[in-house]
Structures are given as structure tokens and as C-alpha cells.
Design a protein around this motif. Structure first.
Motif, PDB file in Angstrom:
ATOM      1  N   MET A 124       0.836  -1.197   0.000  1.00 28.51           N
ATOM      2  CA  MET A 124       0.000   0.000   0.000  1.00 28.51           C
ATOM      3  C   MET A 124       0.872   1.248   0.000  1.00 28.51           C
ATOM      4  O   MET A 124       1.999   1.237   0.501  1.00 28.51           O
ATOM      5  N   ARG A 125       0.351   2.313  -0.571  1.00 27.09           N
ATOM      6  CA  ARG A 125       1.034   3.601  -0.597  1.00 27.09           C
ATOM      7  C   ARG A 125       0.168   4.606   0.149  1.00 27.09           C
ATOM      8  O   ARG A 125      -0.955   4.900  -0.259  1.00 27.09           O
ATOM      9  N   PHE A 126       0.675   5.129   1.248  1.00 28.19           N
ATOM     10  CA  PHE A 126      -0.096   6.038   2.070  1.00 28.19           C
ATOM     11  C   PHE A 126       0.849   7.073   2.676  1.00 28.19           C
ATOM     12  O   PHE A 126       2.078   6.880   2.701  1.00 28.19           O
ATOM     13  N   ARG A 127       0.276   8.146   3.179  1.00 27.06           N
ATOM     14  CA  ARG A 127       1.077   9.217   3.766  1.00 27.06           C
ATOM     15  C   ARG A 127       1.708   8.740   5.068  1.00 27.06           C
ATOM     16  O   ARG A 127       1.038   8.163   5.917  1.00 27.06           O
ATOM     17  N   GLY A 128       2.968   8.985   5.234  1.00 33.17           N
ATOM     18  CA  GLY A 128       3.690   8.559   6.419  1.00 33.17           C
ATOM     19  C   GLY A 128       4.307   7.177   6.298  1.00 33.17           C
ATOM     20  O   GLY A 128       4.858   6.669   7.279  1.00 33.17           O
ATOM     21  N   ARG A 129       4.213   6.556   5.127  1.00 37.18           N
ATOM     22  CA  ARG A 129       4.760   5.208   4.955  1.00 37.18           C
ATOM     23  C   ARG A 129       6.283   5.201   5.135  1.00 37.18           C
ATOM     24  O   ARG A 129       6.810   4.369   5.876  1.00 37.18           O
ATOM     25  N   ARG A 130       6.969   6.105   4.473  1.00 38.38           N
ATOM     26  CA  ARG A 130       8.433   6.134   4.577  1.00 38.38           C
ATOM     27  C   ARG A 130       8.874   6.496   5.996  1.00 38.38           C
ATOM     28  O   ARG A 130       9.817   5.911   6.533  1.00 38.38           O
ATOM     29  N   GLY A 131       8.171   7.453   6.617  1.00 33.34           N
ATOM     30  CA  GLY A 131       8.512   7.806   7.989  1.00 33.34           C
ATOM     31  C   GLY A 131       8.262   6.671   8.960  1.00 33.34           C
ATOM     32  O   GLY A 131       9.010   6.495   9.922  1.00 33.34           O
ATOM     33  N   GLY A 132       7.213   5.892   8.715  1.00 30.98           N
ATOM     34  CA  GLY A 132       6.950   4.740   9.569  1.00 30.98           C
ATOM     35  C   GLY A 132       8.035   3.689   9.473  1.00 30.98           C
ATOM     36  O   GLY A 132       8.450   3.114  10.484  1.00 30.98           O
ATOM     37  N   LEU A 133       8.523   3.437   8.251  1.00 33.19           N
ATOM     38  CA  LEU A 133       9.610   2.472   8.078  1.00 33.19           C
ATOM     39  C   LEU A 133      10.883   2.952   8.769  1.00 33.19           C
ATOM     40  O   LEU A 133      11.582   2.166   9.422  1.00 33.19           O
ATOM     41  N   MET A 134      11.191   4.237   8.620  1.00 29.41           N
ATOM     42  CA  MET A 134      12.375   4.773   9.285  1.00 29.41           C
ATOM     43  C   MET A 134      12.215   4.732  10.797  1.00 29.41           C
ATOM     44  O   MET A 134      13.180   4.479  11.535  1.00 29.41           O
ATOM     45  N   GLY A 135      11.007   4.954  11.277  1.00 35.96           N
ATOM     46  CA  GLY A 135      10.765   4.875  12.716  1.00 35.96           C
ATOM     47  C   GLY A 135      10.980   3.478  13.260  1.00 35.96           C
ATOM     48  O   GLY A 135      11.523   3.304  14.363  1.00 35.96           O
ATOM     49  N   LEU A 136      10.576   2.459  12.503  1.00 37.95           N
ATOM     50  CA  LEU A 136      10.803   1.084  12.940  1.00 37.95           C
ATOM     51  C   LEU A 136      12.293   0.782  13.081  1.00 37.95           C
ATOM     52  O   LEU A 136      12.713   0.072  13.996  1.00 37.95           O
ATOM     53  N   VAL A 137      13.081   1.327  12.168  1.00 33.55           N
ATOM     54  CA  VAL A 137      14.529   1.094  12.233  1.00 33.55           C
ATOM     55  C   VAL A 137      15.159   1.866  13.389  1.00 33.55           C
ATOM     56  O   VAL A 137      16.000   1.338  14.131  1.00 33.55           O
ATOM     57  N   LEU A 138      14.751   3.112  13.577  1.00 38.13           N
ATOM     58  CA  LEU A 138      15.355   3.943  14.621  1.00 38.13           C
ATOM     59  C   LEU A 138      15.020   3.433  16.018  1.00 38.13           C
ATOM     60  O   LEU A 138      15.847   3.527  16.933  1.00 38.13           O
ATOM     61  N   VAL A 139      13.819   2.897  16.194  1.00 38.32           N
ATOM     62  CA  VAL A 139      13.436   2.400  17.515  1.00 38.32           C
ATOM     63  C   VAL A 139      14.340   1.256  17.956  1.00 38.32           C
ATOM     64  O   VAL A 139      14.655   1.112  19.150  1.00 38.32           O
ATOM     65  N   GLN A 140      14.782   0.452  16.999  1.00 42.25           N
ATOM     66  CA  GLN A 140      15.621  -0.692  17.342  1.00 42.25           C
ATOM     67  C   GLN A 140      17.036  -0.287  17.761  1.00 42.25           C
ATOM     68  O   GLN A 140      17.795  -1.110  18.264  1.00 42.25           O
ATOM     69  N   MET A 141      17.412   0.967  17.541  1.00 47.14           N
ATOM     70  CA  MET A 141      18.743   1.426  17.914  1.00 47.14           C
ATOM     71  C   MET A 141      18.881   1.642  19.413  1.00 47.14           C
ATOM     72  O   MET A 141      20.001   1.671  19.939  1.00 47.14           O
ATOM     73  N   PHE A 142      17.789   1.796  20.129  1.00 45.55           N
ATOM     74  CA  PHE A 142      17.836   2.052  21.564  1.00 45.55           C
ATOM     75  C   PHE A 142      17.754   0.732  22.323  1.00 45.55           C
ATOM     76  O   PHE A 142      16.903  -0.109  22.030  1.00 45.55           O
ATOM     77  N   PRO A 143      18.626   0.507  23.283  1.00 43.52           N
ATOM     78  CA  PRO A 143      18.590  -0.756  24.038  1.00 43.52           C
ATOM     79  C   PRO A 143      17.350  -0.864  24.903  1.00 43.52           C
ATOM     80  O   PRO A 143      16.781   0.142  25.356  1.00 43.52           O
ATOM     81  N   GLN A 144      16.921  -2.099  25.158  1.00 42.63           N
ATOM     82  CA  GLN A 144      15.724  -2.328  25.957  1.00 42.63           C
ATOM     83  C   GLN A 144      15.914  -1.926  27.419  1.00 42.63           C
ATOM     84  O   GLN A 144      14.926  -1.712  28.119  1.00 42.63           O
TER      85      GLN A 144
END
Length: 308
Positions: A124-144
């Protein structure tokens, strides 16, 4: 003429074998080119197998200490396994069931939620798609470790309103695991979903199929390897987790194996490494069986989404 043809055919058949026998590589050359790899593999196998053999030997040693277990299999006794299920203060069987329920529920939920999210990002193509993907990657950079305090405060506040989702709740722990697994697993599935040709979706849409029918009847069957891998990795990580489970679960009857087994070797209660080893071996049976049954999906599931 027939005799000459027969002789030539015989020479063609025999000559390759004879030549191969004459040009056999010497041992030194074979070791430099290929043999050293077998030696390295043998060293790695011994390095990985020795701790497992040592734990197995300690589980059969009734002394309960690791110092007397240095002589491998010097004593064969099933007293540790019997004690494992006889102690009423440490319900190993209940811990095993709790771990199994939490692990299976988390694995199924992770597979479903991550597959839905990955399909949305991939098709699907929707607004915020690219930002959501980048957010998924950035969240994993912080330790639990950074989230433990906030998880405790959040679960404590939720428990005041909904006790079923607060502290000391298996459902609350499952929700935490689901939230933590969405990021990396969604991105992993996203790469795999991109390898499925979009022409399949277009052909199904021409026949009148919607996104739900395409997803459940077509796409899920094509991405079965990554579904098995995500479910397996989720189950293994949940069954082996100690820190988050110890923060959320406080009632001994609701604890998991990782928390319960620690009681056998903690300074406050006791130090019986034999019983701990026996419990750890039994707890490792199910993840090992799942890993062996799904190993044919591992390589394809982890690498197919890396290149499109």
C-alpha cells in the motif's frame, strides 16, 4: 571395425579413472586447499558442544555443585530430575506451562501483527509510509534497558484501572513482548514481502479479490518461510527472557522458567546447580525441537528478503 570401436570405448571409460588415480593430490596440498576447513569445523563443534556436555553431566550429579562435576559423567543419578518436580515451593511444572502459554501466544501474535504491518508497508502507498519504516529502524537502535523503568511505571498505572493487564499479569507481559517484537520483525518481513512479485496481486485484483483475500489466501502461503522464522525467533527470545519477566511477574505461580530456575542457584534461597542443570535441559527440549523442525526455513527466511 566393431573391435576397434569397442577398444576405443574401453579406453575412454578406463582412462579417466586411471588418470585420476595417478594425479591424486598429496596430503599436504589437500590440507592447504580443503583439509584445514575440516579442522576448523571440528574445533568449532568441540567448542560449542563442551558446555552442553558439561551441563548434561552436572544434571546427573547429585552433589549439587559444579566443582565435583569436573569429571564428566563420574556419577549417573536421576535425583536432580526427581527433585525438580517434588519441591512444592518451586513448581517447575507450572513454570513450564506458563512459559509455553506465553511463548506460543506471543509467537502467534507476533506473526499475525508483523505480517499485517509488513503487507501494508509493502503493498500500500499512504502518507507517512516512509517515515513509519524509518521509525521502525530507529526504535531498534535504543537498548531495551532504557525502557524497564517506563514499563514498570506504565504497567503499575494500568493495573490500577485494569488489573488483568497490569503487573503480575501474563496477558500484560504478552502485550509487552508483542510491542517489542513489532519493529525488527516487521522490517524483516517487509523485505521478504518485497520479493513476492506485485503482478500476483494485480492478477488477483482483476479477478475481484480485495486486500484481505489476497493477503490470507495468496501472500501468506508464499511467505511461509519468513512466518516460520519470525515465530521461532519470537518463541526462543520469550522463553529465554529473564529481565522483563522478572519485572512484570512477581507471583511465583505465574513466573516463567527463566525466573523460576534462578531460585535454584540464587544466594538467598539455595545453590543447587544439579537441579538447575536438569531444569535447563528439560526447558531446552522444546526450542531445540522447534529449531530442528524449522531449520529448512532458516536460511531462506533470513536471506531471501535481503536482496530484491
Amino acid at each position: 571395425m566393431a573391435a576397434n570401436n569397442t577398444a576405443n570405448a574401453t579406453r575412454l571409460i578406463v582412462a579417466p579413472g586411471t588418470q585420476a588415480a595417478r594425479t591424486r593430490r598429496p596430503f599436504g596440498r589437500w590440507f592447504r586447499e580443503t583439509g584445514w576447513r575440516h579442522l576448523v569445523g571440528l574445533v568449532v563443534v568441540v567448542f560449542c558442544a563442551f558446555p552442553l556436555v558439561y551441563v548434561l553431566s552436572a544434571s546427573f550429579n547429585s552433589s549439587g555443585t559444579l566443582l565435583t562435576a569436573n569429571s564428566l559423567f563420574s556419577e549417573i543419578s536421576f535425583a536432580n530430575y526427581a527433585e525438580l518436580f517434588q519441591d512444592p515451593n518451586r513448581p517447575y511444572g507450572l513454570w513450564f506451562i506458563n512459559t509455553l502459554v506465553i511463548g506460543v501466544a506471543t509467537s502467534i501474535g507476533t506473526v499475525i501483527l508483523c505480517a499485517l504491518a509488513a503487507y501494508s508497508f509493502s503493498r500500500m502507498r499512504f502518507r507517512g509510509r516512509r517515515g513509519g519504516l524509518m521509525g521502525l529502524v530507529l526504535v531498534q537502535m535504543f537498548p531495551q534497558m532504557l525502557a524497564f523503568v517506563s514499563i514498570f511505571l506504565l504497567m503499575s498505572a494500568i493495573g490500577d484501572i485494569f488489573p488483568l493487564l497490569g503487573l503480575n499479569s501474563s496477558i500484560g507481559l504478552i502485550m509487552i513482548y508483542l510491542g517489542g517484537a513489532l519493529g525488527v520483525n516487521t522490517f524483516l518481513m517487509y523485505g521478504f514481502f518485497n520479493t513476492v512479485p506485485a503482478e500476483i496481486d494485480e492478477a488477483a485484483k482483476i479477478d475481484g479479490a480485495g486486500h484481505a483475500r489476497i493477503f490470507f489466501t495468496i501472500i501468506l502461503r508464499l511467505v511461509a518461510p519468513i512466518l516460520a522464522i519470525v515465530g521461532l525467533l519470537s518463541f526462543i527470545s520469550v522463553t529465554g527472557d529473564f529481565v522483563i519477566a522478572s519485572v512484570v511477574l512477581q507471583d511465583p505461580a505465574k513466573q516463567t522458567l527463566a525466573i523460576g530456575l534462578y531460585q535454584f542457584v540464587s544466594q538467598e534461597t539455595a545453590q543447587n546447580w544439579g537441579v538447575f542443570s536438569a531444569g535447563a535441559l528439560i526447558a531446552a527440549v522444546l526450542p531445540t525441537a522447534l529449531f530442528l523442525s524449522l531449520q529448512r526455513y532458516i536460511v531462506g527466511g533470513l536471506t531471501a528478503g535481503s536482496v530484491k
